[in-house]
Design an enzyme around this catalytic site. Structure first.
Site, PDB file in Angstrom:
ATOM      1  N   LYS A  22       0.833  -1.210   0.000  1.00  0.00           N
ATOM      2  CA  LYS A  22       0.000   0.000   0.000  1.00  0.00           C
ATOM      3  C   LYS A  22       0.865   1.255   0.000  1.00  0.00           C
ATOM      4  CE  LYS A  22      -1.814   1.543   3.976  1.00  0.00           C
ATOM      5  NZ  LYS A  22      -1.452   2.921   4.316  1.00  0.00           N
ATOM      6  N   ASN A  23       1.862   1.295   0.886  1.00  0.00           N
ATOM      7  CA  ASN A  23       2.644   2.515   1.070  1.00  0.00           C
ATOM      8  C   ASN A  23       3.689   2.754  -0.009  1.00  0.00           C
ATOM      9  OD1 ASN A  23       1.055   3.022   3.209  1.00  0.00           O
ATOM     10  ND2 ASN A  23       2.548   2.446   4.769  1.00  0.00           N
ATOM     11  N   ARG A  92      -5.044  10.565   4.235  1.00  0.00           N
ATOM     12  CA  ARG A  92      -4.015  11.601   4.361  1.00  0.00           C
ATOM     13  C   ARG A  92      -2.993  11.540   3.233  1.00  0.00           C
ATOM     14  NH1 ARG A  92      -3.022  13.711   8.743  1.00  0.00           N
ATOM     15  NH2 ARG A  92      -0.884  13.992   8.134  1.00  0.00           N
ATOM     16  N   CYS A 116      -5.065  12.650  12.920  1.00  0.00           N
ATOM     17  CA  CYS A 116      -5.705  11.342  12.778  1.00  0.00           C
ATOM     18  C   CYS A 116      -5.572  10.577  14.082  1.00  0.00           C
ATOM     19  CB  CYS A 116      -5.154  10.598  11.576  1.00  0.00           C
ATOM     20  SG  CYS A 116      -3.820   9.479  11.948  1.00  0.00           S
ATOM     21  N   ARG A 121       0.162  14.633  13.203  1.00  0.00           N
ATOM     22  CA  ARG A 121       0.686  14.400  11.849  1.00  0.00           C
ATOM     23  C   ARG A 121       0.703  15.657  10.983  1.00  0.00           C
ATOM     24  NH1 ARG A 121      -1.400   8.683   9.638  1.00  0.00           N
ATOM     25  NH2 ARG A 121       0.509   8.832   8.428  1.00  0.00           N
ATOM     26  N   VAL A 123       2.114  18.514   8.226  1.00  0.00           N
ATOM     27  CA  VAL A 123       2.817  18.376   6.944  1.00  0.00           C
ATOM     28  C   VAL A 123       3.739  19.578   6.708  1.00  0.00           C
ATOM     29  CG1 VAL A 123       1.090  16.866   5.876  1.00  0.00           C
ATOM     30  CG2 VAL A 123       0.809  19.376   5.742  1.00  0.00           C
ATOM     31  N   ASP A 124       4.212  20.161   7.814  1.00  0.00           N
ATOM     32  CA  ASP A 124       5.060  21.365   7.703  1.00  0.00           C
ATOM     33  C   ASP A 124       6.337  21.105   6.912  1.00  0.00           C
ATOM     34  OD1 ASP A 124       7.075  21.081  10.629  1.00  0.00           O
ATOM     35  OD2 ASP A 124       5.584  19.638   9.933  1.00  0.00           O
ATOM     36  N   ASP A 304       4.554   0.582  12.130  1.00  0.00           N
ATOM     37  CA  ASP A 304       3.360  -0.075  11.597  1.00  0.00           C
ATOM     38  C   ASP A 304       3.255  -1.539  12.009  1.00  0.00           C
ATOM     39  OD1 ASP A 304       3.405   1.742   8.411  1.00  0.00           O
ATOM     40  OD2 ASP A 304       2.835   2.337  10.435  1.00  0.00           O
ATOM     41  N   ILE A 326       7.538   7.155  17.064  1.00  0.00           N
ATOM     42  CA  ILE A 326       7.182   7.894  15.840  1.00  0.00           C
ATOM     43  C   ILE A 326       5.894   8.704  16.007  1.00  0.00           C
ATOM     44  CG2 ILE A 326       6.731   7.685  13.355  1.00  0.00           C
ATOM     45  CD1 ILE A 326       9.499   6.704  13.987  1.00  0.00           C
ATOM     46  N   ARG A 396      -8.586  -0.819   4.548  1.00  0.00           N
ATOM     47  CA  ARG A 396      -7.751   0.215   3.950  1.00  0.00           C
ATOM     48  C   ARG A 396      -6.373  -0.325   3.598  1.00  0.00           C
ATOM     49  NH1 ARG A 396      -7.385   5.598   7.016  1.00  0.00           N
ATOM     50  NH2 ARG A 396      -6.185   5.934   5.119  1.00  0.00           N
TER      51      ARG A 396
HETATM   52  C1  EPZ Z   1       4.052   6.979   6.403  1.00  0.00           C
HETATM   53  O1  EPZ Z   1       3.237   8.018   6.946  1.00  0.00           O
HETATM   54  C2  EPZ Z   1       3.145   5.762   6.271  1.00  0.00           C
HETATM   55  N1  EPZ Z   1       2.042   6.080   5.385  1.00  0.00           N
HETATM   56  C3  EPZ Z   1       2.620   5.367   7.648  1.00  0.00           C
HETATM   57  O2  EPZ Z   1       1.873   4.165   7.517  1.00  0.00           O
HETATM   58  C4  EPZ Z   1       3.786   5.078   8.570  1.00  0.00           C
HETATM   59  O3  EPZ Z   1       3.304   4.834   9.867  1.00  0.00           O
HETATM   60  C5  EPZ Z   1       4.735   6.297   8.618  1.00  0.00           C
HETATM   61  O4  EPZ Z   1       5.140   6.664   7.294  1.00  0.00           O
HETATM   62  C6  EPZ Z   1       5.985   6.023   9.425  1.00  0.00           C
HETATM   63  O5  EPZ Z   1       6.656   4.914   8.948  1.00  0.00           O
HETATM   64  C7  EPZ Z   1       2.265   6.070   4.036  1.00  0.00           C
HETATM   65  O6  EPZ Z   1       3.342   5.823   3.539  1.00  0.00           O
HETATM   66  C8  EPZ Z   1       1.087   6.377   3.176  1.00  0.00           C
HETATM   67  P1  EPZ Z   1       5.918  10.403   8.536  1.00  0.00           P
HETATM   68  P2  EPZ Z   1       3.755   9.536   6.958  1.00  0.00           P
HETATM   69  O7  EPZ Z   1       5.769  11.683   7.786  1.00  0.00           O
HETATM   70  O8  EPZ Z   1       4.660   9.764   5.819  1.00  0.00           O
HETATM   71  C9  EPZ Z   1       6.229  13.824  11.828  1.00  0.00           C
HETATM   72  C10 EPZ Z   1       0.050   2.694   7.779  1.00  0.00           C
HETATM   73  O9  EPZ Z   1      -0.361   2.117   8.810  1.00  0.00           O
HETATM   74  N2  EPZ Z   1       6.114  14.800  10.718  1.00  0.00           N
HETATM   75  O10 EPZ Z   1       7.106   9.575   8.239  1.00  0.00           O
HETATM   76  O11 EPZ Z   1       2.558  10.391   7.117  1.00  0.00           O
HETATM   77  C11 EPZ Z   1       4.949  13.014  12.037  1.00  0.00           C
HETATM   78  O12 EPZ Z   1       4.015  13.703  12.810  1.00  0.00           O
HETATM   79  C12 EPZ Z   1       0.477   4.174   7.854  1.00  0.00           C
HETATM   80  O13 EPZ Z   1       0.157   2.150   6.680  1.00  0.00           O
HETATM   81  C13 EPZ Z   1       6.235  16.142  10.985  1.00  0.00           C
HETATM   82  O14 EPZ Z   1       6.435  16.549  12.132  1.00  0.00           O
HETATM   83  O15 EPZ Z   1       4.588   9.549   8.315  1.00  0.00           O
HETATM   84  C14 EPZ Z   1       5.472  11.752  12.707  1.00  0.00           C
HETATM   85  O16 EPZ Z   1       5.597  11.969  14.066  1.00  0.00           O
HETATM   86  C15 EPZ Z   1       0.144   4.801   9.166  1.00  0.00           C
HETATM   87  N3  EPZ Z   1       6.123  17.021   9.950  1.00  0.00           N
HETATM   88  C16 EPZ Z   1       6.842  11.595  12.047  1.00  0.00           C
HETATM   89  O17 EPZ Z   1       7.192  12.843  11.468  1.00  0.00           O
HETATM   90  C17 EPZ Z   1       5.914  16.615   8.650  1.00  0.00           C
HETATM   91  O18 EPZ Z   1       5.819  17.444   7.741  1.00  0.00           O
HETATM   92  C18 EPZ Z   1       6.891  10.528  10.964  1.00  0.00           C
HETATM   93  O19 EPZ Z   1       5.801  10.715  10.098  1.00  0.00           O
HETATM   94  C19 EPZ Z   1       5.810  15.239   8.403  1.00  0.00           C
HETATM   95  C20 EPZ Z   1       5.918  14.342   9.451  1.00  0.00           C
END
Ligand code: EPZ
Length: 416
Positions: A22-23, A92, A116, A121, A123-124, A304, A326, A396
């Site tokens: 998926k990812n 998202r 969520c 989470r 996206v800054d 995950d 995380i 999902r």
């Molecule tokens: C990806 O989410 C995956 N989703 C998630 O899988 C997975 O849990 C996550 O990476 C971590 O491995 C997809 O690939 C679609 P991150 P993502 O940005 O990219 C912080 C599942 O179960 N952060 O790596 O959204 C954030 O809050 C899902 O399949 C910021 O602060 O995760 C978190 O604490 C759930 N600012 C950390 O970084 C930002 O701009 C890691 O989040 C972006 C992230």
């Protein structure tokens, strides 16, 4: 509302084929926006999130030819570079349209993803990276509005490792003028799979899989064919279910190389794990041993898989400490596991799981995708019937999970 009814106590046995990831599929589908020529994607998992991404692309004007596990996407006549609220709120990962749209069309409107179940989470870092490449970004009526004549190459340091942030900026940089360097980039296998697809489309990328990715921008990308990598989290979920039920299962088409951290922990729990080029065989004789773990970005232990290992530790010998680093709110499954009789204490970002002989069936509620997987594993072990509510979360990220578990001997059925 659909639910799962599970009668536990059967050791899983047999073979299951791992589906596409998926990812990896989600960013790869979004990458189709980067070119006017068709992108053919194979080994696409049949999931709600994938359908949502295809729907999102079609709303923008992408033509999609969809087959059971493959899709051809033609983004030659995109006329609406917008990711609307009603789709983004359900998924998202829609944010992955932001980079490609801004890079190719010079404009994008993407609904700002809300928080969520597992965390705030933000996206800054996606936004900061695009601004570093010269995009003008404004938040208007809940939408990220990005504009840019042509993105410029830049050196971007991300202070937190972000998977989709890395993917978004890597895609945007493919069409930027000059060189972009992404520092402290995510090293996840899904990032590498996306990079491979982009390179097949003519992108100039090196360093994928390391924490420094370098992208040399080009004027345009061409069409390509790409097969999505197998899903390491789905594979890990089947392995944890096999270990918890003291079963013997073989995974075919498994992403062996990307599962080191998970396999290490399964061996620590007492499982016998044999690996080959594209398959993994696991057997657990006797009661699992408790295994402590700490989640971390790849190649560390995947967040995950945290919930699934908490379920495994619920029936293990001993006490395990599981620390989530995380996401700030990723223990929603704990309250539901307690309904099955589990002994779990949570303090800050650490759960202490005291293993017990067995769990007892009850009705439980899924709160997010991986939490629902942990409830299914616990139900496969529990005596009596467990009913798992709100399984749309499960759909999902897992393709026909009850049919594939039933093939491994589980007594499981979808009930309305
Ligand atoms: C990806 O989410 C995956 N989703 C998630 O899988 C997975 O849990 C996550 O990476 C971590 O491995 C997809 O690939 C679609 P991150 P993502 O940005 O990219 C912080 C599942 O179960 N952060 O790596 O959204 C954030 O809050 C899902 O399949 C910021 O602060 O995760 C978190 O604490 C759930 N600012 C950390 O970084 C930002 O701009 C890691 O989040 C972006 C992230």
């Amino acid at each position: 509302m659909q639910k799962l009814s599970i009668h536990g106590g059967v050791p899983l046995s047999g073979e299951v084929r791992v589906a596409g990831a998926k990812n990896a599929a989600l960013p790869i589908l979004a990458a189709s926006l980067l070119s006017a020529a068709p992108l053919r994607v194979a080994n696409v998992p049949n999931l709600n999130d994938v359908r949502t991404m295809i729907e999102l692309l079609k709303r923008m004007g992408v033509k999609a030819k969809v087959q059971p596990h493959a899709v051809e996407l033609d983004a030659s006549s995109v006329d609406e570079p917008v990711a609307p609220y009603e789709l983004v709120k359900t998924m998202r990962a829609s944010i992955l349209a932001l980079g490609p749209l801004t890079a190719r069309f010079g404009e994008a409107r993407v609904s700002l993803p809300g928080g969520c179940a597992i965390g705030e989470r933000p996206v800054d870092l996606h936004i900061k990276g695009l601004e570093a490449m010269g995009a003008k970004i404004a938040i208007e009526a809940g939408y990220i509005h990005a504009t840019a004549k042509r993105l410029q190459g830049a050196r971007i340091f991300m202070d937190t490792v972000t998977v989709t942030g890395t993917e978004n900026l890597m895609m945007a940089a493919c069409l930027a003028q000059g060189e972009t360097v992404l520092e402290n980039a995510a090293r996840e296998p899904e990032v590498v799979d996306l990079a491979r697809c982009l390179i097949a489309m003519g992108a100039r990328i090196r360093g994928e899989g390391t924490d420094v990715i370098v992208i040399e921008g080009v004027h345009k990308l061409h069409g390509a064919e790409h097969a999505v990598m197998p899903d390491r989290i789905e594979a890990g979920t089947f392995l944890a279910a096999a270990a918890a039920t003291r079963g013997h299962v073989r995974l075919a088409e498994a992403p062996v190389a990307s599962l080191d951290a998970v396999i290490d922990k399964l061996r620590e729990a007492g499982a016998t794990v044999k690996t080959a080029a594209r398959s993994i065989e696991i057997s657990m004789r006797g009661r699992p041993r408790a295994v402590g773990l700490r989640t971390a970005p790849y190649p560390g232990f995947p967040t995950d898989m945290q919930a699934q290992f908490i379920a495994l530790n619920c029936v293990a010998e001993g006490t395990a400490f599981v620390t989530e680093t995380i996401f700030e709110n990723r223990f929603m499954h704990v309250q539901e596991l307690r309904r099955l009789g589990a002994h779990i204490e949570v303090e800050g970002n650490t759960a202490m799981v005291q293993g017990i002989e067995s769990l007892a069936g009850a009705t439980v509620m899924a709160t997010d995708l991986r939490a629902s997987a942990s409830l299914v594993i616990a139900a496969l072990v529990a005596t009596g019937e467990t009913v798992v509510d709100r399984i749309y979360h499960l759909d999902r990220g897992y393709e026909k999970i009850e049919a594939r578990l039933a093939e491994l001997g589980a007594r499981i059925a979808r009930v309305s």
